[in-house]
Design a protein around this motif. Structure first.
Motif, mmCIF file in Angstrom:
data_model
loop_
_atom_site.group_PDB
_atom_site.id
_atom_site.type_symbol
_atom_site.label_atom_id
_atom_site.label_comp_id
_atom_site.label_asym_id
_atom_site.label_seq_id
_atom_site.Cartn_x
_atom_site.Cartn_y
_atom_site.Cartn_z
ATOM 1 N N LEU A 1 0.858 -1.193 0.000
ATOM 2 C CA LEU A 1 0.000 0.000 0.000
ATOM 3 C C LEU A 1 0.886 1.232 0.000
ATOM 4 C CD1 LEU A 1 -3.152 0.617 2.129
ATOM 5 C CD2 LEU A 1 -1.349 2.327 2.122
ATOM 6 N N GLN A 2 0.556 2.196 -0.882
ATOM 7 C CA GLN A 2 1.336 3.425 -0.969
ATOM 8 C C GLN A 2 0.399 4.628 -1.073
ATOM 9 O OE1 GLN A 2 4.882 3.417 -3.556
ATOM 10 N NE2 GLN A 2 4.307 1.350 -4.158
ATOM 11 N N TYR A 3 0.772 5.690 -0.385
ATOM 12 C CA TYR A 3 0.076 6.969 -0.511
ATOM 13 C C TYR A 3 1.151 8.032 -0.669
ATOM 14 C CZ TYR A 3 -2.655 11.134 0.542
ATOM 15 O OH TYR A 3 -3.252 12.373 0.478
ATOM 16 N N PHE A 4 1.003 8.872 -1.705
ATOM 17 C CA PHE A 4 2.073 9.813 -2.024
ATOM 18 C C PHE A 4 1.471 11.151 -2.422
ATOM 19 C CE2 PHE A 4 5.570 11.320 -4.933
ATOM 20 C CZ PHE A 4 6.547 11.430 -3.940
ATOM 21 N N VAL A 5 1.953 12.219 -1.802
ATOM 22 C CA VAL A 5 1.579 13.580 -2.170
ATOM 23 C C VAL A 5 2.778 14.170 -2.896
ATOM 24 C CG1 VAL A 5 0.793 15.827 -1.378
ATOM 25 C CG2 VAL A 5 0.095 13.770 -0.139
ATOM 26 N N ASP A 6 2.632 14.353 -4.209
ATOM 27 C CA ASP A 6 3.753 14.716 -5.072
ATOM 28 C C ASP A 6 3.807 16.228 -5.244
ATOM 29 O OD1 ASP A 6 5.687 14.975 -6.984
ATOM 30 O OD2 ASP A 6 4.883 13.428 -8.306
ATOM 31 N N LYS A 7 4.872 16.842 -4.780
ATOM 32 C CA LYS A 7 5.068 18.280 -4.934
ATOM 33 C C LYS A 7 6.237 18.604 -5.868
ATOM 34 C CE LYS A 7 1.711 19.615 -2.291
ATOM 35 N NZ LYS A 7 0.544 20.310 -2.889
ATOM 36 N N GLY A 8 6.582 17.632 -6.700
ATOM 37 C CA GLY A 8 7.632 17.888 -7.687
ATOM 38 C C GLY A 8 8.970 18.182 -7.050
ATOM 39 N N ALA A 9 9.509 19.367 -7.338
ATOM 40 C CA ALA A 9 10.826 19.745 -6.827
ATOM 41 C C ALA A 9 10.781 20.131 -5.351
ATOM 42 C CB ALA A 9 11.396 20.901 -7.647
ATOM 43 N N TYR A 10 9.575 20.322 -4.816
ATOM 44 C CA TYR A 10 9.449 20.683 -3.410
ATOM 45 C C TYR A 10 9.376 19.403 -2.564
ATOM 46 C CZ TYR A 10 8.169 24.943 -5.868
ATOM 47 O OH TYR A 10 8.169 26.025 -6.717
ATOM 48 N N TRP A 11 9.291 19.559 -1.235
ATOM 49 C CA TRP A 11 9.223 18.386 -0.371
ATOM 50 C C TRP A 11 7.886 17.676 -0.564
ATOM 51 C CZ3 TRP A 11 12.911 15.942 2.284
ATOM 52 C CH2 TRP A 11 14.102 16.628 2.533
ATOM 53 N N SER A 12 7.962 16.410 -0.915
ATOM 54 C CA SER A 12 6.778 15.571 -1.051
ATOM 55 C C SER A 12 6.649 14.699 0.190
ATOM 56 C CB SER A 12 6.866 14.712 -2.316
ATOM 57 O OG SER A 12 7.004 15.519 -3.465
ATOM 58 N N PHE A 13 5.516 14.010 0.291
ATOM 59 C CA PHE A 13 5.208 13.257 1.501
ATOM 60 C C PHE A 13 4.630 11.903 1.112
ATOM 61 C CE2 PHE A 13 1.673 12.017 4.315
ATOM 62 C CZ PHE A 13 2.353 11.789 5.493
ATOM 63 N N GLY A 14 5.031 10.836 1.825
ATOM 64 C CA GLY A 14 4.528 9.513 1.477
ATOM 65 C C GLY A 14 4.334 8.611 2.674
ATOM 66 N N ILE A 15 3.448 7.634 2.498
ATOM 67 C CA ILE A 15 3.203 6.576 3.490
ATOM 68 C C ILE A 15 3.215 5.249 2.743
ATOM 69 C CG2 ILE A 15 1.582 5.601 5.162
ATOM 70 C CD1 ILE A 15 0.446 8.407 5.568
ATOM 71 N N ASN A 16 3.974 4.291 3.243
ATOM 72 C CA ASN A 16 4.027 2.959 2.646
ATOM 73 C C ASN A 16 3.703 1.914 3.697
ATOM 74 O OD1 ASN A 16 4.919 4.120 0.275
ATOM 75 N ND2 ASN A 16 7.080 3.621 0.622
ATOM 76 N N SER A 17 3.028 0.856 3.265
ATOM 77 C CA SER A 17 2.826 -0.320 4.113
ATOM 78 C C SER A 17 2.947 -1.544 3.217
ATOM 79 C CB SER A 17 1.450 -0.290 4.782
ATOM 80 O OG SER A 17 1.277 -1.441 5.592
ATOM 81 N N ARG A 18 3.808 -2.482 3.623
ATOM 82 C CA ARG A 18 4.098 -3.624 2.762
ATOM 83 C C ARG A 18 4.169 -4.893 3.595
ATOM 84 N NH1 ARG A 18 9.910 -3.316 1.153
ATOM 85 N NH2 ARG A 18 10.129 -4.544 3.066
ATOM 86 N N PHE A 19 3.564 -5.966 3.082
ATOM 87 C CA PHE A 19 3.624 -7.266 3.746
ATOM 88 C C PHE A 19 4.208 -8.280 2.779
ATOM 89 C CE2 PHE A 19 1.764 -11.473 4.560
ATOM 90 C CZ PHE A 19 2.182 -11.682 5.866
ATOM 91 N N ASN A 20 5.269 -8.984 3.233
ATOM 92 C CA ASN A 20 5.899 -10.034 2.433
ATOM 93 C C ASN A 20 5.949 -11.329 3.229
ATOM 94 O OD1 ASN A 20 7.386 -9.221 -0.303
ATOM 95 N ND2 ASN A 20 7.375 -7.444 1.059
#
Length: 754
Positions: free
Chosen positions: A451-470
């Motif tokens: 699962l990924q959530y990403f707020v893309d601000k290009g050249a500025y600071w972006s923000f993300g959340i990841n959750s992964r199960f293997n």
């Protein structure tokens, strides 16, 4: 006196009469009509060469589709020779397919494009198909570049040669005559073949290829004032079933029901009708451009005497086209945005990645537009360059995709995770502007999710959340477990089946310099479990006896870990799986601060690792990829669950599992390692690769403290194999062996790794 006046009057009348007789010859107006026909329209260039050679001066041009492209460029000032040179350097496959360089994609977009085999729009719980094969962005970018010198001409009658082109209103089916506006947009609208390109939006109208209603605008050119019409017809008539081999050809056949009948009459109305032999070419045969242009020359030479006759009747004061110098740089003073609702100005500027008021190259501008296109958020991106003093204003007309939700599919097999089928749901603008949410569900021999959530601000600071199960199982040498988890002895046990469970959650901030370089800072939670059902405690003697759960499994590790991390990545590889050029660097540092401490041996520690390399071509189809990497543990903690373990093959192994040819997965453990890797790749046929690889490593505890990392490599492995870039992703077969252990392995994978 009266006699003198009478003589002057007679002389004046005689001159006037002679002038009237010569006028039709001196001022004969010649119109040129160029039909549509896709790649076959390149024949227009060959015809123009002969027209120039005959000395004919074109006064008006009208064209449709490919005829509009060639005609518009000619009308803007290019000569036939310049057009030949321009088109010979063009890679039409890249233009039509909208092939974007990998460098145009952000790291999130790179990962998505190298994971999913199929993406389908999902609206109102219904799966649909994309409305067009291509957005035509690369074609539009090129038209803006080569027509920059006429950017301020909004009335096409003011071009070097007055020009018009034809499009079709997709809602009404009516013909639309385009003779004003922004020339690249008009030309693009005329050539938007349905299903191949996204429809063009001009003002309030949605337009498609003009060939649907008028593929040979002869009457429109006559209305411009032409006395003589030279027409070039590269259309084919109705074809038999054996020739209808593609969806594009079938669509053209349907369209030709009307145009084939129209051309019977239009051909009669044409004073010099030139029809090159196009029977052996299709609308997509751009690879045959040279021979198509020659076909145009051959057909025009058959009319050479007639062309010379027209030339002799024209105004000789007119000159041929002058050389057009294609601009290679510009200064953008202002940025004006139209059509954005779900994305911020900062997001758009961050993707464009150039500063206003400073000189940039056209390549830099096109790269910024490609960055926007690579996001997949826009149906079309059209823009105008308008003069503003010494610089220009960039007017971006963005058409956002109405579809926000997508279903993505992929399939994969490898020797570690075995069979896997992936279904993904992606939602853009999930909670705010500029964001995207995505979740992978992976079914098969091992259930997983990402699962990924990403707020893309290009050249500025972006923000993300990841959750992964293997989760996966692997048969490994028992010595690896015995040394890492203080097991004294186990009778009659050489190998055990280890089960690895990993749940990782991250929150991070990321800034991107260009699209190839990123820096991330974040926090991570990881739950890690190693267990087996191979060992039975009544038989095995353990120093630190791992408990057995209710299912009778022996558990070696079952802890939650909390860490802070930083990551620095540079990736300019042109391909993830078969790189032939570019550089790569990935540095990662994790500081483990807290743990639930299953084995009662936790102390604060760190793991640092880095991988760097480059790919470069040796010959046209032969390239080399060289890399080196290493990692080490800092601190005195007894935790061994994060040790580096080398062995196996792949590109998406979790934690500190490192691929290494010659050894099976999870074979060589240690809390530090160094590795060198090299691969020769010969692309002996398009998308087919023959490969030879070698790797060398030292891996042990405290290599960097003892200095053993700098000694002769203790481990080595080699491999050769085959790779195919299929529609599912790479298919790879690799035979590897190691002289150290006199054994070999076959590694096999199908599809993108995930």
């Amino acid at each position: 006196m009266q006699k003198i006046a009478l003589i002057f009057l007679l002389l004046f009348c005689t001159t006037l009469l002679l002038g009237q007789q010569d006028s039709p010859e001196k001022h004969l107006k010649v119109g040129l009509v160029l039909s549509g026909g896709g790649a076959k329209g390149l024949a227009h260039i060959g015809v123009l060469k002969v027209i120039e050679e005959a000395g004919v001066k074109i006064d008006y041009i009208g064209g449709t589709s490919m005829g509009a492209i060639v005609g518009g460029l000619y009308a803007s000032g290019y000569s036939a020779k310049e057009l030949d040179s321009l088109f010979s350097k063009t890679d039409f496959n890249d233009l039509i397919n909208d092939n974007l360089p990998r460098g145009a994609k952000s790291f999130y977009e790179k990962e998505a494009s190298e994971k999913y085999a199929l993406t389908l729009p999902f609206n109102n719980f219904k799966i649909s198909f994309p409305p067009a094969y291509s957005g035509g962005q690369n074609i539009y970018n090129e038209l803006v570049r080569v027509l920059y010198h006429v950017r301020n001409v909004n009335d096409f009658s003011k071009l070097s040669i007055p020009f018009l082109c034809i499009a079709t209103n997709v809602e009404t089916g009516k013909e639309v005559l385009l003779n004003k506006g922004y020339l690249p947009e008009a030309i693009m609208a005329s050539g938007t073949l349905p299903s191949l390109f996204e429809p063009a939006t001009l003002g309030e109208e949605v337009l498609i290829d003009g060939g649907v209603v008028n593929n040979y605008p002869i009457q429109e050119v006559r209305n411009m004032g032409a006395d003589i019409i030279i027409g070039v017809d590269v259309q084919h008539g109705l074809r038999e079933r054996d020739a209808l081999l593609s969806a594009t050809e079938i669509l053209l056949q349907i369209n030709n029901y009307r145009t084939a009948m129209d051309m019977v009459e239009k051909a009669k109305q044409t004073d010099i009708y030139i029809k090159p032999d196009m029977d052996n070419y299709s609308v997509i045969d751009f690879n045959s451009g040279k021979s198509i242009i020659e076909s145009g020359e051959i057909a025009a030479r058959q009319k050479f005497d007639a062309l010379k006759a027209i030339s002799s009747k024209q105004d000789r004061s007119k000159t041929f086209h002058k050389y057009v110098a294609i601009k290679d740089s510009l200064i953008i003073e202002k940025l004006m945005l139209n059509g954005i609702e779900n994305y911020t100005r900062g997001y758009i500027k961050g993707k464009l990645r150039f500063e206003l008021g400073k000189k940039i190259t056209f390549e830099k501008l096109q790269q910024g537009i490609n960055n926007l296109s690579a996001t997949g958020n826009f149906k079309t991106i059209r823009y105008e360059l308008l003069s503003d003093g010494d610089g220009v204003d960039l007017v971006l007309n963005l058409h956002e995709k109405q579809t926000k939700t997508y279903i993505r599919l992929a399939a994969h097999y490898d020797d570690l995770y075995k069979t896997a089928a992936l279904i993904n749901m992606t939602r853009r603008n999930l909670m705010m502007k500029d964001d995207v949410g995505s979740v992978d569900f992976i079914f098969g021999d091992n259930l997983r999710y990402d699962l990924q959530y990403f707020v893309d601000k290009g050249a500025y600071w972006s923000f993300g959340i990841n959750s992964r199960f293997n989760d996966f199982s692997k048969e490994i040498n028992f010595d690896l477990i015995r040394s890492n988890y203080n097991i004294l002895n186990a009778t009659n046990v050489n190998t055990i089946n280890i089960d690895v469970t990993d749940l990782t959650n991250q929150i991070y901030a990321q800034t991107v310099l260009k699209e190839e370089f990123s820096f991330s800072l974040g926090l991570e939670h990881k739950y890690l479990k190693y267990s087996t059902n191979t060992l039975s405690r009544p038989i095995d003697t353990l120093v630190t006896a791992p408990p057995t759960n209710s299912a009778g499994r022996t558990v070696f590790e079952s802890s939650n870990y909390y860490s802070a991390f930083g990551q620095l990545t540079l990736d300019t590889y042109d391909d993830k799986y078969f790189p032939s050029k570019g550089l790569y660097f990935d540095g990662d540092f994790h500081l483990y601060l807290l743990s639930s401490d299953y084995n009662n041996n936790f102390k604060e520690f760190s793991i640092a690792k880095a991988r760097m390399g480059g790919a470069f071509p040796i010959f046209k189809k032969l390239s080399m990829n060289l890399e080196t990497e290493g990692g080490f543990k800092l601190g005195t903690s007894g935790i061994t669950s994060f040790d580096f373990i080398l062995g196996g093959f792949g590109t998406n192994l979790i934690n500190n599992f490192i691929p290494f040819y010659g050894y099976d997965f999870l074979s060589l453990p240690g809390n530090s390692y160094v590795k060198a890797y090299g691969r020769l790749d010969y692309e002996f046929a398009p998308k087919n690769h023959a490969m030879f690889a070698a790797n060398f490593a030292n891996v042990d505890d405290d290599l960097f403290r003892t200095g053993d990392w700098f000694t002769e490599p203790k481990y080595s492995g080699y491999g050769f194999g085959y790779g195919w870039e299929s529609f599912l992703g790479p298919v790879q077969v690799m035979y590897s062996w190691s002289p150290d252990i006199k054994s070999s392995n076959f590694f096999f994978s199908i599809g993108y790794w995930f």
